[in-house]
Design an enzyme around this catalytic site. Structure first.
Site, PDB file in Angstrom:
ATOM      1  CE  LYS A 106     -10.708  -5.962   6.778  1.00 43.82           C
ATOM      2  NZ  LYS A 106     -10.663  -6.899   6.627  1.00 43.82           N
TER       3      LYS A 106
ATOM      4  CE1 TYR B 128      -2.727  -3.587   1.403  1.00 43.76           C
ATOM      5  CE2 TYR B 128      -4.335  -1.531   1.166  1.00 43.76           C
ATOM      6  CZ  TYR B 128      -3.874  -3.147   1.416  1.00 43.76           C
ATOM      7  OH  TYR B 128      -5.323  -3.301   1.318  1.00 43.76           O
TER       8      TYR B 128
ATOM      9  CE1 TYR C 241      -5.617  -5.421   4.507  1.00 44.52           C
ATOM     10  CE2 TYR C 241      -4.955  -6.991   4.948  1.00 44.52           C
ATOM     11  CZ  TYR C 241      -4.771  -6.751   3.825  1.00 44.52           C
ATOM     12  OH  TYR C 241      -4.060  -6.259   2.555  1.00 44.52           O
TER      13      TYR C 241
HETATM   14  C1  PHB Z   1      -7.177  -6.714  -4.831  1.00 37.38           C
HETATM   15  O1  PHB Z   1      -6.359  -7.809  -5.070  1.00 37.38           O
HETATM   16  O2  PHB Z   1      -7.839  -6.883  -5.779  1.00 37.38           O
HETATM   17  C2  PHB Z   1      -6.848  -5.701  -3.587  1.00 37.38           C
HETATM   18  C3  PHB Z   1      -6.207  -5.731  -2.555  1.00 37.38           C
HETATM   19  C4  PHB Z   1      -6.341  -5.508  -1.239  1.00 37.38           C
HETATM   20  C5  PHB Z   1      -7.308  -4.178  -1.346  1.00 37.38           C
HETATM   21  C6  PHB Z   1      -7.950  -3.889  -2.330  1.00 37.38           C
HETATM   22  C7  PHB Z   1      -8.137  -5.196  -3.583  1.00 37.38           C
HETATM   23  O3  PHB Z   1      -7.130  -3.409  -0.222  1.00 37.38           O
END
Ligand code: PHB
Ligand code: APR
Length: 387
Positions: free
Chosen positions: A296, A201, A383
Site C-alpha cells: 500500500k 503470499y 487489495y
Molecule cells: C513487490 O513486488 O515488491 C511486492 C508485491 C506485493 C507486496 C509487497 C511487495 O505485498
C-alpha cells in the site's frame, strides 16, 4: 528564488505532485537530497492499484507503464500445504492491479519533468523550513556550493519517513501512532522467469514468503527474517534454499537464477496526525508508513498527492477549503490502509516465540478468507484499492 509550491523530495509523492501541478499550470520547484542515479535505482515495491495506474496515465506519464506493466486479476494465498486463488477482478467488479516497479514509476516521472524543463534539483544539502505559519513559507538549502532560499506559497513535505519536513513541525502539534513488528523481509531481485503466474503470499511454519515479479524474466521474492538480519549470513544458495522450503508444494517448484539485488526491509506502521501545519503539507511516507504486506505504501503516497494537488489548484483559484480539509480527507484512507496492512501482516507472518494460539488464529482466518466470498471480497477490495 520564488515559486508557488516548494516540494521537498523526489520520490513518487513529490514527483507526481509536481506533474499534477504542472498540468494545471501551477509552478513548483522539486528539491531532492540524493543523486538522480540513486533515486532511479532504489528497488522498492511494485504493485500499483488500478486507481494509481489510471492517475499516472491521466497525468501523461503512463505510456511505458501501459506497455510494460503486467495486469493481474488475482493473487494466491498458500497455507497449510494448500493454495487458494483470490479472484480480485471477479470480486471487485473487474478491478485489477498492475505490476510495475516503483523504480520505473520514478524514472518515468523524472524523465517527464526534465522534458518539460521544469526545476528538479538533485543533491541539494542542508534543507531547512522556515516561517511555516505565515503565507510566505521558505525553504533554505545549499546547491552547487551556494546557499539558496526559496520563497513559496505552500510547501509539500514529500521527503519520506527520514526527511526533514515532519521534524520541522513544532513540538506538541503532531500526534504520532506507531507499531513495530518483530520481523522484517529479506528481498531479492532475480534474473529468472517468475515461477507462478500471479503473486503468491505463503504462510509457512518457517516464516512468510512472497513471490512477486517485475517482468517476464525478472522475479522479485521475499522471505520473513529477523529485523537485525545480517545479509552476510545469506549467501544466494541459502536464500534460494529457504524460499524453496517455504513455497514448495506439489505442482510448484521455484526456478532459480542469478540474484541481482538483495536487501532487508523493516516493518513498521506509523501515522502522524494532522498531515499539515500552517502552509506545510505532508504527503506519502513523510506522514505515514505501512508494513509492505499488501503493497500500500506507494499507492497511499499517490492518493495523498492527488488530494493535495486538487486542493492547491483550488486555493490558487481562490477557494482554500480543500487545503483546510486535506489532512482529514487523507487520514480516512490512510487508516483504512493501515488496518489492511497490519491485518495482512499479522495473518501471514510467523510470530517469533512460536505462539500456538496466534498460529491457530492465523490459520482460522486464512481458511475463512479462502472459503467465504464475503471474507475474500473484503481482502480483494482493499487489495485493489478502495475509491
Ligand atoms: C513487490 O513486488 O515488491 C511486492 C508485491 C506485493 C507486496 C509487497 C511487495 O505485498
Ligand atoms: N531533502 C530533500 N530530499 C529528501 C530529504 C531532504 N532532507 N530527505 C529525504 N529526501 C528524499 C529521499 O531521498 C527520497 O527521494 O525524499 C524522497 C522521499 O521519497 P520516498 O521515500 O520514495 O517517499 P514517497 O515519495 O512518500 O513514496 C512512498 O516509497 O518508501 C517507499 O514503500 C514506500 O512505496 C512507498 C513510497
Amino acid at each position: 528564488m520564488r515559486t508557488q509550491v516548494g516540494i521537498v523530495g523526489a520520490g513518487p509523492a513529490g514527483l507526481t505532485l509536481a506533474r499534477l501541478l504542472e498540468r494545471e499550470g501551477i509552478e513548483s520547484v522539486v528539491l531532492e537530497d540524493r543523486s538522480r542515479e540513486h533515486v532511479e535505482q532504489r528497488v522498492r515495491a511494485g504493485v500499483l492499484e488500478q486507481g494509481t495506474a489510471d492517475l499516472l496515465v491521466e497525468a501523461g506519464v503512463g505510456a511505458r507503464l501501459q506497455r510494460e506493466g503486467i495486469v493481474h486479476r488475482g493473487i494466491e494465498l498458500q497455507f497449510d500445504g494448500e493454495r487458494h486463488r483470490i479472484p480480485l477482478g471477479d470480486l471487485t467488479g473487474g478491478r485489477s492491479i498492475v505490476l510495475y516497479g516503483q523504480t520505473e514509476v520514478v524514472k518515468d516521472l523524472v524523465a517527464a519533468r526534465l522534458e518539460s524543463a521544469l526545476p528538479l534539483l538533485f543533491e541539494v544539502e542542508d534543507v531547512t523550513l522556515h516561517e511555516l505559519d505565515t503565507d510566505r513559507p521558505r525553504i533554505r538549502f545549499r546547491h552547487d556550493g551556494a546557499d539558496r532560499e526559496l520563497e513559496c506559497d505552500a510547501i509539500a513535505g514529500c521527503d519520506g519517513f527520514h526527511g526533514v519536513c515532519r521534524p520541522s513541525i513544532p513540538p506538541g502539534v503532531l500526534r504520532t501512532f506507531e507499531r513495530e513488528y518483530p520481523y522484517a523481509w529479506l528481498g531479492i531481485l532475480a534474473a529468472v522467469a517468475p515461477s507462478a503466474d500471479e503473486l503468491v503470499y505463503a504462510h509457512h511454519e518457517r516464516g512468510f514468503a512472497l513471490l512477486s515479479l517485475r517482468g517476464p524474466e525478472l522475479s522479485r521474492l521475499y522471505l520473513q527474517c529477523r529485523p537485525d538480519e545480517d545479509l552476510d549470513e545469506w549467501p544466494d544458495e541459502r536464500v534460494w534454499d529457504e524460499l524453496q522450503q517455504r513455497v514448495a508444494l506439489e505442482g510448484r517448484s521455484l526456478a532459480e537464477g542469478p540474484i541481482l539485488e538483495k536487501g532487508v526491509t523493516g516493518m513498521r506502521s506509523f501515522v502522524a496526525e494532522p498531515m499539515q501545519h500552517g502552509r506545510l503539507f505532508l504527503a506519502g511516507d513523510a506522514a505515514h508508513i505501512v508494513p509492505p504486506t499488501g503493497a500500500k505504501g506507494l499507492n497511499l503516497a499517490i492518493a495523498d498527492v492527488r488530494v493535495l494537488a486538487e486542493a492547491l489548484v483550488s486555493s490558487f483559484r481562490g477557494d482554500a477549503t480543500g487545503l483546510h480539509t486535506y489532512s482529514a480527507r487523507c487520514l480516512a484512507r490512510v487508516w483504512r490502509a493501515e488496518h489492511f496492512s497490519w491485518w495482512m501482516t499479522s495473518m501471514l507472518h510467523r510470530t517469533p516465540g512460536d505462539d500456538a494460539f496466534d498460529l491457530r488464529l492465523q490459520l482460522a482466518q486464512l481458511r475463512y478468507v479462502a472459503s467465504s466470498t464475503a471474507a475474500a471480497t473484503s481482502l480483494a477490495e482493499n487489495y485493489v484499492g478502495l475509491p
